[in-house]
Scaffold this motif. Sequence first.
Motif, PDB file in Angstrom:
ATOM      1  N   THR A 182     -40.007 -43.360  -6.466  1.00 53.00           N
ATOM      2  CA  THR A 182     -39.127 -44.211  -5.645  1.00 53.00           C
ATOM      3  C   THR A 182     -39.878 -45.454  -5.162  1.00 53.00           C
ATOM      4  O   THR A 182     -39.338 -46.571  -5.207  1.00 53.00           O
ATOM      5  CB  THR A 182     -38.614 -43.415  -4.429  1.00 53.00           C
ATOM      6  OG1 THR A 182     -37.959 -42.255  -4.913  1.00 53.00           O
ATOM      7  CG2 THR A 182     -37.659 -44.229  -3.593  1.00 53.00           C
ATOM      8  N   LEU A 183     -41.117 -45.266  -4.727  1.00 55.03           N
ATOM      9  CA  LEU A 183     -41.888 -46.402  -4.194  1.00 55.03           C
ATOM     10  C   LEU A 183     -42.174 -47.413  -5.308  1.00 55.03           C
ATOM     11  O   LEU A 183     -42.155 -48.622  -5.085  1.00 55.03           O
ATOM     12  CB  LEU A 183     -43.188 -45.905  -3.557  1.00 55.03           C
ATOM     13  CG  LEU A 183     -43.015 -44.857  -2.448  1.00 55.03           C
ATOM     14  CD1 LEU A 183     -44.354 -44.407  -1.919  1.00 55.03           C
ATOM     15  CD2 LEU A 183     -42.161 -45.397  -1.310  1.00 55.03           C
TER      16      LEU A 183
ATOM     17  N   THR B 297     -32.734 -45.931   3.799  1.00 52.82           N
ATOM     18  CA  THR B 297     -31.694 -44.885   3.821  1.00 52.82           C
ATOM     19  C   THR B 297     -31.578 -44.178   2.461  1.00 52.82           C
ATOM     20  O   THR B 297     -31.085 -43.060   2.392  1.00 52.82           O
ATOM     21  CB  THR B 297     -30.312 -45.470   4.177  1.00 52.82           C
ATOM     22  OG1 THR B 297     -30.146 -46.661   3.433  1.00 52.82           O
ATOM     23  CG2 THR B 297     -30.175 -45.724   5.654  1.00 52.82           C
ATOM     24  N   ALA B 298     -32.044 -44.841   1.397  1.00 50.66           N
ATOM     25  CA  ALA B 298     -31.939 -44.247   0.055  1.00 50.66           C
ATOM     26  C   ALA B 298     -32.940 -43.125  -0.165  1.00 50.66           C
ATOM     27  O   ALA B 298     -32.757 -42.293  -1.045  1.00 50.66           O
ATOM     28  CB  ALA B 298     -32.120 -45.323  -1.008  1.00 50.66           C
ATOM     29  N   PHE B 299     -34.040 -43.109   0.644  1.00 51.23           N
ATOM     30  CA  PHE B 299     -35.056 -42.069   0.428  1.00 51.23           C
ATOM     31  C   PHE B 299     -35.474 -41.387   1.732  1.00 51.23           C
ATOM     32  O   PHE B 299     -36.510 -40.729   1.792  1.00 51.23           O
ATOM     33  CB  PHE B 299     -36.281 -42.643  -0.305  1.00 51.23           C
ATOM     34  CG  PHE B 299     -36.933 -43.812   0.386  1.00 51.23           C
ATOM     35  CD1 PHE B 299     -37.956 -43.623   1.289  1.00 51.23           C
ATOM     36  CD2 PHE B 299     -36.516 -45.108   0.122  1.00 51.23           C
ATOM     37  CE1 PHE B 299     -38.546 -44.700   1.920  1.00 51.23           C
ATOM     38  CE2 PHE B 299     -37.104 -46.197   0.748  1.00 51.23           C
ATOM     39  CZ  PHE B 299     -38.124 -45.985   1.649  1.00 51.23           C
TER      40      PHE B 299
ATOM     41  N   ALA C   7     -29.364 -38.636   0.764  1.00 48.43           N
ATOM     42  CA  ALA C   7     -30.168 -39.700   0.160  1.00 48.43           C
ATOM     43  C   ALA C   7     -30.513 -39.335  -1.289  1.00 48.43           C
ATOM     44  O   ALA C   7     -31.182 -38.333  -1.538  1.00 48.43           O
ATOM     45  CB  ALA C   7     -31.433 -39.933   0.979  1.00 48.43           C
TER      46      ALA C   7
ATOM     47  N   PHE D 191     -38.056 -51.445   4.238  1.00 48.31           N
ATOM     48  CA  PHE D 191     -37.381 -51.281   5.537  1.00 48.31           C
ATOM     49  C   PHE D 191     -35.860 -51.195   5.340  1.00 48.31           C
ATOM     50  O   PHE D 191     -35.210 -50.273   5.842  1.00 48.31           O
ATOM     51  CB  PHE D 191     -37.759 -52.467   6.441  1.00 48.31           C
ATOM     52  CG  PHE D 191     -36.863 -52.646   7.620  1.00 48.31           C
ATOM     53  CD1 PHE D 191     -36.942 -51.793   8.702  1.00 48.31           C
ATOM     54  CD2 PHE D 191     -35.926 -53.683   7.656  1.00 48.31           C
ATOM     55  CE1 PHE D 191     -36.103 -51.952   9.802  1.00 48.31           C
ATOM     56  CE2 PHE D 191     -35.086 -53.843   8.733  1.00 48.31           C
ATOM     57  CZ  PHE D 191     -35.173 -52.975   9.813  1.00 48.31           C
ATOM     58  N   ALA D 192     -35.319 -52.143   4.575  1.00 47.68           N
ATOM     59  CA  ALA D 192     -33.858 -52.221   4.451  1.00 47.68           C
ATOM     60  C   ALA D 192     -33.277 -51.088   3.595  1.00 47.68           C
ATOM     61  O   ALA D 192     -32.154 -50.656   3.828  1.00 47.68           O
ATOM     62  CB  ALA D 192     -33.465 -53.571   3.851  1.00 47.68           C
ATOM     63  N   GLY D 193     -34.070 -50.615   2.624  1.00 41.72           N
ATOM     64  CA  GLY D 193     -33.536 -49.592   1.717  1.00 41.72           C
ATOM     65  C   GLY D 193     -33.957 -48.181   2.071  1.00 41.72           C
ATOM     66  O   GLY D 193     -33.803 -47.253   1.257  1.00 41.72           O
TER      67      GLY D 193
ATOM     68  N   PHE E  42     -32.489 -40.680  -3.458  1.00 42.60           N
ATOM     69  CA  PHE E  42     -33.889 -40.789  -3.879  1.00 42.60           C
ATOM     70  C   PHE E  42     -34.830 -39.980  -2.977  1.00 42.60           C
ATOM     71  O   PHE E  42     -36.036 -40.146  -3.051  1.00 42.60           O
ATOM     72  CB  PHE E  42     -34.326 -42.264  -3.890  1.00 42.60           C
ATOM     73  CG  PHE E  42     -33.866 -43.005  -5.124  1.00 42.60           C
ATOM     74  CD1 PHE E  42     -34.697 -43.167  -6.213  1.00 42.60           C
ATOM     75  CD2 PHE E  42     -32.593 -43.541  -5.193  1.00 42.60           C
ATOM     76  CE1 PHE E  42     -34.277 -43.842  -7.345  1.00 42.60           C
ATOM     77  CE2 PHE E  42     -32.166 -44.223  -6.319  1.00 42.60           C
ATOM     78  CZ  PHE E  42     -33.012 -44.366  -7.400  1.00 42.60           C
TER      79      PHE E  42
ATOM     80  N   THR F   4     -40.215 -47.899  -7.842  1.00 43.84           N
ATOM     81  CA  THR F   4     -38.933 -48.564  -8.109  1.00 43.84           C
ATOM     82  C   THR F   4     -38.754 -49.734  -7.138  1.00 43.84           C
ATOM     83  O   THR F   4     -38.327 -50.827  -7.537  1.00 43.84           O
ATOM     84  CB  THR F   4     -37.762 -47.562  -7.956  1.00 43.84           C
ATOM     85  OG1 THR F   4     -38.042 -46.431  -8.783  1.00 43.84           O
ATOM     86  CG2 THR F   4     -36.437 -48.162  -8.352  1.00 43.84           C
ATOM     87  N   ILE F   5     -39.115 -49.519  -5.860  1.00 41.74           N
ATOM     88  CA  ILE F   5     -39.034 -50.603  -4.871  1.00 41.74           C
ATOM     89  C   ILE F   5     -39.967 -51.741  -5.295  1.00 41.74           C
ATOM     90  O   ILE F   5     -39.593 -52.917  -5.238  1.00 41.74           O
ATOM     91  CB  ILE F   5     -39.433 -50.081  -3.462  1.00 41.74           C
ATOM     92  CG1 ILE F   5     -38.451 -49.012  -2.987  1.00 41.74           C
ATOM     93  CG2 ILE F   5     -39.516 -51.221  -2.453  1.00 41.74           C
ATOM     94  CD1 ILE F   5     -38.842 -48.341  -1.687  1.00 41.74           C
TER      95      ILE F   5
ATOM     96  N   THR G 142     -39.983 -55.725   3.101  1.00 38.66           N
ATOM     97  CA  THR G 142     -38.623 -55.910   3.624  1.00 38.66           C
ATOM     98  C   THR G 142     -37.656 -54.943   2.946  1.00 38.66           C
ATOM     99  O   THR G 142     -36.805 -54.339   3.606  1.00 38.66           O
ATOM    100  CB  THR G 142     -38.165 -57.373   3.380  1.00 38.66           C
ATOM    101  OG1 THR G 142     -39.205 -58.236   3.774  1.00 38.66           O
ATOM    102  CG2 THR G 142     -36.914 -57.693   4.163  1.00 38.66           C
ATOM    103  N   LEU G 143     -37.813 -54.784   1.629  1.00 37.60           N
ATOM    104  CA  LEU G 143     -36.933 -53.861   0.896  1.00 37.60           C
ATOM    105  C   LEU G 143     -37.195 -52.415   1.315  1.00 37.60           C
ATOM    106  O   LEU G 143     -36.257 -51.612   1.422  1.00 37.60           O
ATOM    107  CB  LEU G 143     -37.129 -54.037  -0.621  1.00 37.60           C
ATOM    108  CG  LEU G 143     -36.269 -53.161  -1.522  1.00 37.60           C
ATOM    109  CD1 LEU G 143     -34.783 -53.417  -1.284  1.00 37.60           C
ATOM    110  CD2 LEU G 143     -36.588 -53.414  -2.990  1.00 37.60           C
TER     111      LEU G 143
END
Lengths: 181, 151
Positions: B115-116, B99-101, B107, B95-97, B109, B118-119, B92-93
């Motif tokens: 980055t992955l 735009t940051a990468f 962007a 999908f929702a985040g 990240f 970090t999620i 879910t994160l």
Amino acid sequence: MVRKIIGFVAFAATSISFLFFSLWKAPSKVHYAILVLITVPTLFGLLRHWFECTDCSFPGKHFIMDKNKYFIFISAFIAVVMTWFMNHEMGLGAFVANGTIGLIAATLLPTVIAGTAYAASFVGMSSLGILPNIQAACIAGLVVGIVLVLTEEIYAGIGGKGGTSAALSTHLSRFFIHLLK
Amino acid sequence: MSPVYQIIIISIISGMLTYTINVKLKKGGVFGSALIVMVSGLLYKFYLEQHFPGIVATFPAVATTASYAGMVSEKYVKNIWQMGIVGLIAGTLFFAGSTAFSDNSEAWFRGVGGTLGTIAAIACFAFISINKLYTRYVIPKNSSCQNQATQ
């Protein structure tokens, strides 16, 4: 203790900056609501981990640059450079390169060193926009080696510790490479 | 970006597989995660990319994110069902985040290694907090209700 506090703040800043950037750029209200729902418990989790890290009754071992830490530093450096080379020069792609380095490390190295080598290899997954050449990958290898040696206890046991270390190191490397240009 | 249900399903399966190799088969987190990352990378590069272009474009990235989360210690995630919830949060994160990468020049990240992971770490922290609240406030209420019923 100062080392732990600085390490925790840097790690937390990496996680929080991802969440806040995502919130800032959220394309719809649904994305925004999901991100808020995940951000709130994450902040509580980070607060709890802060108390664990700074608990004076368990001060942990004093930092000593022993033989094990030299191995961590060297394996981290080699992992970054090899992953970057397999990713960009051999054209295997970031995921195959990272998986290969991880499997080699897990098979040949002791558990702790394999973990840090695998974490360091995430840095080598960076795009050419971030690490444009092998020299930049070497600088990133040095940075992630130092970060991993200094932040052993931070995020310990949390899945994604390696990724957060790598993201922090990549941002620091980007800054140093920018200074050197 | 693949549909959200695809992302979440891949994330849950990948997280559970890594956790099984890591904790149940006792092969270690590095081996478990690296195996999932490599298989997903090879599967995408040599099969899915040619046969299903576009549909599963984010497949290896989602599988990798959840596999990093699957490296979590048994101290924090006790069983495979809890790992399924961590996978759900990670997907879910992702999908929702995104735009940051994403491939957007703004962007922060974009193209940043780690980055992955970090999620994955955020998903683990969110789960640990939710689980802590659940075990502190929901389970005691349920057990006291059961005690009253048996008396």
